[in-house]
Enzyme design. Sequence first.
Site, PDB file in Angstrom:
ATOM      1  N   CYS A   1       0.863  -1.194   0.000  1.00 13.21           N
ATOM      2  CA  CYS A   1       0.000   0.000   0.000  1.00 13.21           C
ATOM      3  C   CYS A   1       0.895   1.238   0.000  1.00 13.21           C
ATOM      4  O   CYS A   1       2.068   1.150  -0.369  1.00 13.21           O
ATOM      5  CB  CYS A   1      -0.975  -0.023   1.173  1.00 13.21           C
ATOM      6  SG  CYS A   1      -0.196   0.026   2.809  1.00 13.21           S
TER       7      CYS A   1
ATOM      8  N   ASN B   1       2.304   1.434   4.355  1.00 13.43           N
ATOM      9  CA  ASN B   1       2.630   0.148   5.016  1.00 13.43           C
ATOM     10  C   ASN B   1       2.333   0.179   6.519  1.00 13.43           C
ATOM     11  O   ASN B   1       3.062  -0.425   7.319  1.00 13.43           O
ATOM     12  CB  ASN B   1       4.096  -0.254   4.751  1.00 13.43           C
ATOM     13  CG  ASN B   1       4.417  -1.689   5.176  1.00 13.43           C
ATOM     14  OD1 ASN B   1       5.520  -1.964   5.657  1.00 13.43           O
ATOM     15  ND2 ASN B   1       3.498  -2.611   5.037  1.00 13.43           N
TER      16      ASN B   1
ATOM     17  N   CYS C   1      -1.403   0.583   7.350  1.00 12.74           N
ATOM     18  CA  CYS C   1      -2.844   0.288   7.454  1.00 12.74           C
ATOM     19  C   CYS C   1      -3.221  -0.908   6.583  1.00 12.74           C
ATOM     20  O   CYS C   1      -3.349  -2.031   7.065  1.00 12.74           O
ATOM     21  CB  CYS C   1      -3.683   1.506   7.060  1.00 12.74           C
ATOM     22  SG  CYS C   1      -3.422   2.957   8.109  1.00 12.74           S
ATOM     23  N   ARG C   2      -3.416  -0.690   5.281  1.00 13.81           N
ATOM     24  CA  ARG C   2      -4.003  -1.725   4.432  1.00 13.81           C
ATOM     25  C   ARG C   2      -3.093  -2.925   4.191  1.00 13.81           C
ATOM     26  O   ARG C   2      -3.539  -4.078   4.339  1.00 13.81           O
ATOM     27  CB  ARG C   2      -4.417  -1.118   3.081  1.00 13.81           C
ATOM     28  CG  ARG C   2      -5.550  -0.126   3.189  1.00 13.81           C
ATOM     29  CD  ARG C   2      -5.681   0.698   1.928  1.00 13.81           C
ATOM     30  NE  ARG C   2      -4.526   1.580   1.752  1.00 13.81           N
ATOM     31  CZ  ARG C   2      -4.299   2.323   0.698  1.00 13.81           C
ATOM     32  NH1 ARG C   2      -5.147   2.285  -0.322  1.00 13.81           N
ATOM     33  NH2 ARG C   2      -3.247   3.112   0.641  1.00 13.81           N
ATOM     34  N   SER C   3      -1.845  -2.679   3.792  1.00 14.93           N
ATOM     35  CA  SER C   3      -1.011  -3.853   3.439  1.00 14.93           C
ATOM     36  C   SER C   3      -0.656  -4.714   4.649  1.00 14.93           C
ATOM     37  O   SER C   3      -0.621  -5.947   4.508  1.00 14.93           O
ATOM     38  CB  SER C   3       0.231  -3.450   2.626  1.00 14.93           C
ATOM     39  OG  SER C   3       1.087  -2.610   3.347  1.00 14.93           O
TER      40      SER C   3
ATOM     41  N   ASP D   1      -8.142   3.982   1.058  1.00 18.50           N
ATOM     42  CA  ASP D   1      -7.190   4.314   2.118  1.00 18.50           C
ATOM     43  C   ASP D   1      -7.957   4.753   3.369  1.00 18.50           C
ATOM     44  O   ASP D   1      -8.653   5.771   3.337  1.00 18.50           O
ATOM     45  CB  ASP D   1      -6.297   5.451   1.608  1.00 18.50           C
ATOM     46  CG  ASP D   1      -5.149   5.733   2.542  1.00 18.50           C
ATOM     47  OD1 ASP D   1      -5.209   5.311   3.714  1.00 18.50           O
ATOM     48  OD2 ASP D   1      -4.196   6.399   2.099  1.00 18.50           O
TER      49      ASP D   1
END
Length: 176
Positions: free
Chosen positions: A16, A19, A21-23, A143
């Site tokens: 993401c 690095n 939150c999402r990934s 995001d």
Amino acid sequence: MTSSHEGSPFRITTVCLGNICRSPMAEAVIRARVADAGLAAAVLVDSAGTDGWHIGEDADPRALQTLRAAGYDLVHSGRQITTEWFLEPGRPDLLLTMDSSNYATVIGLAPDEAARERVRMMRSFDPALAGLPAGDPRLDVPDPWYGDHDGFGEVLAMLEAAAEGLVADLPLLLDR
Ligand code: 4NP
């Protein structure tokens, strides 16, 4: 799409922007699904950001809280992906980007066509979204960084749907 090194585990890297939150959430969800499928020794999962703002940092507390509430574990330290990642021994066999902007960045870092072929958007594995072209923003995991806590729950649900499709496809990916 076998492992780039015969006999070594297949390596999946989720990507993401930051690095945090999402990934990292995707990493935790995929790792859990891979373990459920009995493939923990065959498939390694890690994550990275396209930017370097959060190198060495833990995941966002909202991401960690959302993961833990749903029963996932994560130990994390932020990293940034570079072109060298495509060239190193043990390089990722599959890079899963969270949105179309991350996708464009990672495609731009990939040194050659073989490397570009390893880059996919995470939600392209969600069977409900099958057939959308690579880089299509309809495949974005939004995001959640600037939003409220609910955004993290929505992200988790998207990641779980995609991870299920990914694990269903893993036998094919591992054999190819
Ligand atoms: P991520 O979210 O890409 O899902 O980790 C973000 C985290 C941090 C920032 C942006 C997005 N930031 O601007 O620091």
